[in-house]
Scaffold this motif. Structure first.
Motif, short mmCIF file in Angstrom:
data_model
loop_
_atom_site.label_atom_id
_atom_site.label_comp_id
_atom_site.label_asym_id
_atom_site.label_seq_id
_atom_site.Cartn_x
_atom_site.Cartn_y
_atom_site.Cartn_z
N TYR A 2 -6.50 -7.25 -7.05
CA TYR A 2 -6.47 -6.04 -6.22
C TYR A 2 -5.41 -5.07 -6.75
N LYS A 3 -5.65 -3.78 -6.50
CA LYS A 3 -4.71 -2.75 -6.97
C LYS A 3 -4.29 -1.87 -5.80
N ILE A 4 -2.99 -1.69 -5.65
CA ILE A 4 -2.49 -0.75 -4.64
C ILE A 4 -1.86 0.44 -5.37
N GLY A 5 -2.24 1.63 -4.95
CA GLY A 5 -1.65 2.84 -5.53
C GLY A 5 -1.03 3.66 -4.42
N ILE A 6 0.12 4.25 -4.71
CA ILE A 6 0.80 5.12 -3.75
C ILE A 6 1.00 6.48 -4.40
N ASP A 7 0.63 7.54 -3.70
CA ASP A 7 0.86 8.89 -4.19
C ASP A 7 1.91 9.55 -3.31
N LEU A 8 3.09 9.73 -3.89
CA LEU A 8 4.19 10.34 -3.14
C LEU A 8 4.15 11.85 -3.35
N GLY A 9 3.76 12.58 -2.33
CA GLY A 9 3.68 14.04 -2.43
C GLY A 9 4.75 14.71 -1.59
N GLN A 50 1.31 -2.73 4.79
CA GLN A 50 0.04 -2.60 5.51
C GLN A 50 -1.15 -2.91 4.60
N LEU A 51 -1.11 -2.36 3.39
CA LEU A 51 -2.27 -2.49 2.49
C LEU A 51 -2.37 -3.90 1.90
N SER A 52 -1.26 -4.61 1.83
CA SER A 52 -1.29 -5.91 1.14
C SER A 52 -1.39 -7.09 2.12
N THR A 53 -1.58 -6.80 3.42
CA THR A 53 -1.69 -7.88 4.40
C THR A 53 -2.79 -8.86 3.97
N ASN A 54 -2.45 -10.14 3.91
CA ASN A 54 -3.41 -11.21 3.56
C ASN A 54 -3.92 -11.17 2.11
N LEU A 55 -3.32 -10.35 1.24
CA LEU A 55 -3.77 -10.36 -0.16
C LEU A 55 -3.04 -11.46 -0.92
N PRO A 56 -3.75 -12.24 -1.76
CA PRO A 56 -3.08 -13.26 -2.55
C PRO A 56 -2.15 -12.63 -3.59
N ASP A 57 -2.63 -11.62 -4.30
CA ASP A 57 -1.81 -10.96 -5.31
C ASP A 57 -2.37 -9.57 -5.58
N PHE A 58 -1.52 -8.69 -6.08
CA PHE A 58 -1.98 -7.32 -6.33
C PHE A 58 -1.03 -6.63 -7.31
N THR A 59 -1.53 -5.58 -7.98
CA THR A 59 -0.65 -4.73 -8.80
C THR A 59 -0.29 -3.51 -7.97
N LEU A 60 0.84 -2.91 -8.30
CA LEU A 60 1.31 -1.76 -7.51
C LEU A 60 1.78 -0.64 -8.43
N GLY A 61 1.20 0.54 -8.24
CA GLY A 61 1.63 1.72 -9.00
C GLY A 61 2.00 2.85 -8.07
N VAL A 62 2.98 3.64 -8.48
CA VAL A 62 3.42 4.76 -7.64
C VAL A 62 3.39 6.05 -8.47
N CYS A 63 2.77 7.07 -7.89
CA CYS A 63 2.70 8.40 -8.51
C CYS A 63 3.77 9.27 -7.86
N PHE A 282 -5.51 7.42 -7.09
CA PHE A 282 -6.32 6.57 -7.96
C PHE A 282 -5.58 6.30 -9.27
N GLY A 283 -4.97 7.36 -9.82
CA GLY A 283 -4.21 7.20 -11.05
C GLY A 283 -3.12 6.16 -10.90
N ALA A 284 -2.45 6.18 -9.75
CA ALA A 284 -1.35 5.23 -9.51
C ALA A 284 -1.85 3.79 -9.59
N CYS A 285 -3.08 3.57 -9.17
CA CYS A 285 -3.63 2.20 -9.19
C CYS A 285 -3.84 1.67 -10.61
N ILE A 286 -4.06 2.58 -11.56
CA ILE A 286 -4.46 2.12 -12.90
C ILE A 286 -3.47 2.46 -14.00
N ILE A 287 -2.24 2.78 -13.62
CA ILE A 287 -1.20 3.09 -14.64
C ILE A 287 -1.07 1.91 -15.57
#
Ligand SMILES: [Zn+2]
Length: 287
Positions: A2-9, A50-63, A282-287
């Motif tokens: 799973y991929k989590i992306g955050i866009d800080l505006g 919030q987004l990672s509740t119950n996820l086994p593992d994930f990548t995290l990117g921040v824009c 979306f970009g943050a998810c795939i950095i």
């Protein structure tokens, strides 16, 4: 994975959770705390929880607005001023207990459009942000090319007019001081004495002042991007940011660029973005 992306505006922070095939599972938005660095760190970490509740593992990117300096590890060149000089990557990693990837908004925009947006069928993509500022990013075969010191693609601070308009970066005559939204609004005010926003200005540019304003804009846009094509010769250019909604950039603007490129053959597609405001997250998810 799973991929989590955050866009800080500047006004909102958006978080998104994607599955392995880049399908959207969940999306949350909160307001950006004003002038409150710790508040911003807390909100980002709330979104990730919030987004990672119950996820086994994930990548995290921040824009982020602004770039992490390779020299100091601190954020620089940001229009969200409370972030400047802060070790936001390290602070978030400590708070979340997890490694994160972080990139500026122009790079995230370009990566998203080159991977899943308007430029997904092209190999070498130059992404352009035309808004409050002027930024750019380079993606080669779906991979970001940040450059030796993380400034690849920063065409907004190429000198367009020697001894021209002063720029916050300390130089004079930067592209950004001619074709960013605020610069174009200033130029309108100089010509007409009126304070108007861009959408209002472009509704009525058939009179003398309007023609002058538009022709200067097209000349500066043309020289700015022709310089980029001469150096990089990308397979496509994709435009984002508020000004990318201006239709004549893709007709007269494109002609102006083509007329200034050093080649007898110019056919670089100049494309409108497809992901709109969502490119950053979306970009943050795939950095
Ligand atoms: Zn500058």
């Amino acid at each position: 994975m799973y991929k989590i992306g955050i866009d800080l505006g500047g006004t909102k922070i958006e978080g998104i959770l994607l599955d392995d095939s880049l399908n959207v599972i969940q999306r949350i938005r909160v307001l950006t705390p004003k002038n409150d660095y710790q508040g911003i760190v807390n909100e980002i970490s709330y979104l990730v929880d919030q987004l990672s509740t119950n996820l086994p593992d994930f990548t995290l990117g921040v824009c982020t607005p602004g770039t992490i300096s390779k020299k100091t590890g601190l954020l620089k060149n940001s229009n969200t001023q409370c972030l400047i000089g802060k070790s936001i990557k390290e602070d978030l990693e400590n708070k979340l207990g997890k490694k994160i990837s972080m990139e500026n908004d122009a790079n995230c925009f370009t990566l998203a459009e080159a991977t899943m947006g308007a430029a997904k069928d092209f190999d070498l993509v130059f992404g352009v942000i035309l808004g409050t500022g002027v930024g750019g990013g380079i993606v080669i075969n779906k991979k970001l090319y940040p450059g030796r010191t993380n400034i690849a693609g920063e065409w907004g601070h190429h000198t367009l007019h020697h001894n021209g308009n002063p720029c916050y970066c300390g130089k004079m005559g930067c592209v950004e001081t001619y074709i960013s939204g605020p610069s174009l609004e200033n130029q309108w005010k100089k010509l007409t004495g009126e304070s108007k926003r861009i959408p209002e200005i472009i509704q009525n540019i058939t009179n003398e002042n309007g023609k002058k304003w538009k022709s200067e804009f097209m000349e500066n846009f043309g020289y700015g991007l022709a310089n980029v094509i001469d150096i990089l010769d990308p397979d496509a250019i994709v435009l984002g940011g508020g000004l990318s909604n201006i239709d004549f950039l893709y007709t007269e603007g494109k002609e102006s660029v083509y007329n200034k490129v050093f080649s007898d053959l110019v056919d670089t597609p100049i494309l409108k973005n497809q992901l709109g405001d969502s490119a950053g997250v979306f970009g943050a998810c795939i950095i």
